[in-house]
Design a protein around this motif. Structure first.
Motif, short mmCIF file in Angstrom:
data_model
loop_
_atom_site.label_atom_id
_atom_site.label_comp_id
_atom_site.label_asym_id
_atom_site.label_seq_id
_atom_site.Cartn_x
_atom_site.Cartn_y
_atom_site.Cartn_z
N ASP A 1 37.95 -30.60 -30.35
CA ASP A 1 36.76 -30.19 -29.60
C ASP A 1 36.73 -28.68 -29.40
N TYR A 2 35.60 -28.06 -29.77
CA TYR A 2 35.46 -26.61 -29.66
C TYR A 2 35.62 -26.07 -28.24
N PRO A 3 35.25 -26.83 -27.17
CA PRO A 3 35.41 -26.25 -25.83
C PRO A 3 36.86 -25.89 -25.48
N CYS B 1 33.33 -21.93 -34.83
CA CYS B 1 33.09 -23.37 -34.98
C CYS B 1 32.07 -23.53 -36.11
N GLY C 1 28.28 -23.74 -30.12
CA GLY C 1 29.04 -24.54 -29.15
C GLY C 1 30.23 -23.79 -28.59
N LEU D 1 29.16 -21.13 -26.17
CA LEU D 1 28.78 -21.71 -24.88
C LEU D 1 30.01 -21.98 -24.03
N SER D 2 31.05 -22.53 -24.64
CA SER D 2 32.26 -22.82 -23.86
C SER D 2 32.96 -21.54 -23.42
#
Length: 169
Positions: free
Chosen positions: A44-46, A68, A73, A76-77
């Motif tokens: 998961d990219y976050p 990513c 994404g 944003l994280s």
């Protein structure tokens, strides 16, 4: 003063582009560190946007580059970390202005959007640009007040007519 330190992070999709960009950035004289992902196993990219954001916000690293599929994404994280101004860009001009006007401290790239040669051009433009300050500082201060959830500070900055934010600074 030592070399500028740059934190890198990507999800599994960004993994193909990341080593190329890390090697390129190192060749420009920067110190780099990879905070993952390290395999092409789905992840998961976050996780990596947050980690790079924290490393930059803490001052342990001067800048960050995250990757990513689209760059969106993971930017944003990273932007959820107070003090981070991550810019997801797909061409050099926006990368340059994100530093000059927005004082971006994290660059986000999309491995499915840009190839390695364009990514190098974007990174070079971003690293070569410097924050202009002046009228742009007001906006950075407003963003900092938002990070702090401090509405009074935000309003004071918005209505500051002291000349502190003039282009002559």
């Amino acid at each position: 003063m030592g070399k500028t330190k740059i934190a890198f992070g990507s999800d599994h999709v960004g993994l193909e582009l990341k080593p190329t960009i890390m090697e390129y950035v190192q060749s420009l004289g920067y110190e780099v560190h990879d905070f993952g992902a390290y395999t092409d196993e789905r992840t998961d990219y976050p996780i990596y946007g947050k980690k790079v954001g924290q490393e930059v916000a803490s001052g342990k690293y001067d800048l960050g580059i995250v990757i990513c599929g689209t760059g969106i994404g993971i930017s944003l994280s990273a932007n959820k970390v107070p003090g981070i101004r991550a810019a997801s860009v797909s061409e050099p001009y926006s990368a340059q202005l994100s530093r000059r006007h927005n004082n971006s401290n994290v660059l986000a790239l999309g491995s499915r959007v840009v190839g390695s040669e364009l990514a190098k051009m974007i990174v070079k433009a971003w690293l070569d640009a410097e924050f202009e300050g002046g009228r742009h500082q007001r906006r950075i201060d407003e963003l900092a007040a938002e990070d702090e959830h401090n509405e009074q500070k935000f309003d004071r900055i918005v209505h500051d007519d002291s000349g502190k934010y003039s282009d002559q600074n």
